[in-house]
Design a protein around this motif. Structure first.
Motif, PDB file in Angstrom:
ATOM      1  N   ARG A 246       0.837  -1.208   0.000  1.00  0.00           N
ATOM      2  CA  ARG A 246       0.000   0.000   0.000  1.00  0.00           C
ATOM      3  C   ARG A 246       0.866   1.250   0.000  1.00  0.00           C
ATOM      4  NH1 ARG A 246      -3.330   3.292  -1.611  1.00  0.00           N
ATOM      5  NH2 ARG A 246      -4.606   4.490  -0.160  1.00  0.00           N
ATOM      6  N   ILE A 247       1.964   1.235   0.732  1.00  0.00           N
ATOM      7  CA  ILE A 247       2.865   2.394   0.775  1.00  0.00           C
ATOM      8  C   ILE A 247       3.446   2.668  -0.613  1.00  0.00           C
ATOM      9  CG2 ILE A 247       5.088   3.209   1.664  1.00  0.00           C
ATOM     10  CD1 ILE A 247       4.374   1.804   4.313  1.00  0.00           C
ATOM     11  N   PHE A 248       3.852   1.630  -1.318  1.00  0.00           N
ATOM     12  CA  PHE A 248       4.399   1.824  -2.661  1.00  0.00           C
ATOM     13  C   PHE A 248       3.315   2.294  -3.630  1.00  0.00           C
ATOM     14  CE2 PHE A 248       7.966  -0.426  -0.916  1.00  0.00           C
ATOM     15  CZ  PHE A 248       9.046   0.033  -1.655  1.00  0.00           C
ATOM     16  N   GLN A 249       2.069   1.866  -3.433  1.00  0.00           N
ATOM     17  CA  GLN A 249       0.967   2.356  -4.262  1.00  0.00           C
ATOM     18  C   GLN A 249       0.751   3.852  -4.042  1.00  0.00           C
ATOM     19  OE1 GLN A 249      -2.303  -0.132  -3.098  1.00  0.00           O
ATOM     20  NE2 GLN A 249      -1.557  -1.924  -4.234  1.00  0.00           N
ATOM     21  N   ILE A 250       0.845   4.275  -2.779  1.00  0.00           N
ATOM     22  CA  ILE A 250       0.686   5.697  -2.465  1.00  0.00           C
ATOM     23  C   ILE A 250       1.797   6.509  -3.122  1.00  0.00           C
ATOM     24  CG2 ILE A 250       0.758   7.402  -0.598  1.00  0.00           C
ATOM     25  CD1 ILE A 250      -0.519   5.239   1.211  1.00  0.00           C
ATOM     26  N   ALA A 251       3.028   6.003  -3.050  1.00  0.00           N
ATOM     27  CA  ALA A 251       4.153   6.704  -3.677  1.00  0.00           C
ATOM     28  C   ALA A 251       3.938   6.845  -5.180  1.00  0.00           C
ATOM     29  CB  ALA A 251       5.448   5.966  -3.387  1.00  0.00           C
ATOM     30  N   LYS A 252       3.491   5.769  -5.811  1.00  0.00           N
ATOM     31  CA  LYS A 252       3.261   5.804  -7.259  1.00  0.00           C
ATOM     32  C   LYS A 252       2.162   6.795  -7.624  1.00  0.00           C
ATOM     33  CE  LYS A 252       2.259   2.785 -11.202  1.00  0.00           C
ATOM     34  NZ  LYS A 252       1.983   1.385 -11.625  1.00  0.00           N
ATOM     35  N   ALA A 253       1.093   6.789  -6.829  1.00  0.00           N
ATOM     36  CA  ALA A 253      -0.018   7.694  -7.109  1.00  0.00           C
ATOM     37  C   ALA A 253       0.393   9.153  -6.977  1.00  0.00           C
ATOM     38  CB  ALA A 253      -1.191   7.390  -6.173  1.00  0.00           C
ATOM     39  N   ASN A 254       1.340   9.431  -6.091  1.00  0.00           N
ATOM     40  CA  ASN A 254       1.798  10.806  -5.861  1.00  0.00           C
ATOM     41  C   ASN A 254       3.087  11.121  -6.611  1.00  0.00           C
ATOM     42  OD1 ASN A 254       0.060  12.195  -3.554  1.00  0.00           O
ATOM     43  ND2 ASN A 254       0.254  10.016  -3.037  1.00  0.00           N
ATOM     44  N   LYS A 255       3.504  10.211  -7.495  1.00  0.00           N
ATOM     45  CA  LYS A 255       4.712  10.402  -8.302  1.00  0.00           C
ATOM     46  C   LYS A 255       5.943  10.680  -7.438  1.00  0.00           C
ATOM     47  CE  LYS A 255       2.334  11.956 -12.494  1.00  0.00           C
ATOM     48  NZ  LYS A 255       0.997  11.502 -12.054  1.00  0.00           N
TER      49      LYS A 255
END
Length: 354
Positions: free
Chosen positions: A199-208
């Motif tokens: 989930r943390i990596f998904q958040i990073a990807k979503a926020n570039k």
């Protein structure tokens, strides 16, 4: 482009530090009653019942974040933990806010392997000979390789947590220990905590947000020879299984405590819990094996190298970026000689969450 040979991946599966997969048993199924094993001591026959399932449901905040700072630059450190309660839903809003304000996500320390594409191709013909690498050499069973008292203890706990399964009897003690530990966690209402990291990596990807790796790559030599040697060699891993058997109920109770404390963000309780498990004996069975030495002498110092490369990456990130978000295992956060302790010794200010 760097590529991994298939045989290299198999080697990492064998030589990686034990990561216990979860079994897919029905959470509503009660633990099987443990019959008395022939030859078991009265102490073993009087083992306590398996721990009751942990009950933590709904949205949970997880722990706060640690703040590492020097001057105007800051690194937010989030401690992940596994296993976690099966029915827990993690509230990631706090992490999402801090990560979205950061310029880089520092990934947890990890080691990968590189054998070269053409060297990997040359290893492919050996793969059929590596089938069954988790099993004891020469068709031996656990009863053949374990002391009688350890095998009696194994039989009791196998019946309780795994049930009727003859295939597991041919596993090396190291892998039998992993299977038993995973089954115990499953029956205790615990699941792999990797969903939080994902989930943390998904958040990073979503926020570039840029992801910065903090591990290193091993150059592996003589991989085919080492894999073949590993299949034929009896590991000194009886101590791993014995330690797992001796501590299973106690460790499961501690795992449940840590999982509940992590879910509720109870920092005081998390910090006060002991993170020592049977893993040290199991790690040594792999990292101290002749096969590991043949593959790469660096396997013997993998923990030290992981710590050093993460610290180097963390200091570089803090020097270059105003805000960094980092992910570490909870045990590495609290270890006074670990990652944050090393940064504190270098003059960084480390503030714990309230």
């Amino acid at each position: 482009m760097r590529r991994r040979g298939i045989a290299c991946v198999l080697m990492l599966g064998v030589l990686a530090l034990p990561a216990l997969a979860q079994t897919a048993s029905d959470p509503a199924t009660p633990p099987a009653a443990a019959p008395q094993a022939e030859g078991a001591s009265p102490e073993l026959q009087d083992l306590q019942a398996a721990p009751a399932q942990i009950v933590v449901s709904g949205r949970r905040p997880g722990p706060g974040v640690w703040k590492v700072s020097k001057g105007n630059h800051v690194m937010w450190v989030f401690g992940v933990y596994s296993p976690l309660p099966r029915n827990m839903e993690w509230d990631a809003s706090r992490v999402e806010h801090l990560l979205s304000q950061s310029q880089v996500l520092l990934a947890p320390p990890s080691a990968s392997a590189h054998v070269g594409f053409f060297k990997g191709l040359r290893l492919l013909p050996q793969l059929p000979r590596l089938i069954g690498i988790q099993k004891n050499p020469d068709g031996a069973t656990l009863q053949d390789v374990l002391p009688a008292e350890v095998y009696a203890h194994w039989t009791l706990l196998k019946d309780r947590y795994i049930g009727d399964n003859e295939d597991v009897e041919r596993l090396r003690p190291l892998f039998a220990a992993q299977r038993l530990q995973a089954a115990g966690r499953d029956k205790s209402g615990l699941v792999n905590g990797s969903i939080v990291r994902e989930r943390i990596f998904q958040i990073a990807k979503a926020n570039k947000v840029k992801v910065l790796q903090s591990g290193f790559e091993l150059e592996l030599d003589n991989v085919g020879q080492a894999l073949t040697a590993f299949k034929k060699t009896q590991l000194n891993d009886a101590a791993c299984l014995a330690r797992t058997l001796d501590s299973l109920e106690q460790d499961l109770g501690a795992l449940q405590q840590r999982a509940s404390a992590w879910a509720d963000g109870n920092i005081a309780e998390i910090e006060g819990l002991d993170y020592t498990t049977q893993a040290q004996a199991c790690d040594e069975a792999i990292l101290g094996s002749s096969a590991a030495g043949q593959t790469s002498p660096e396997f013997r110092s993998i923990h030290e190298r992981l710590r050093a490369t993460w610290l180097e990456a963390a200091e570089k990130a803090m020097a270059e970026y105003a805000s960094t978000f980092a992910v570490l295992e909870m045990k590495d956060v609290f270890d006074p000689r670990g990652y944050l302790g090393a940064l504190r010794a270098k003059g960084y200010t480390v503030d714990s969450p309230k």
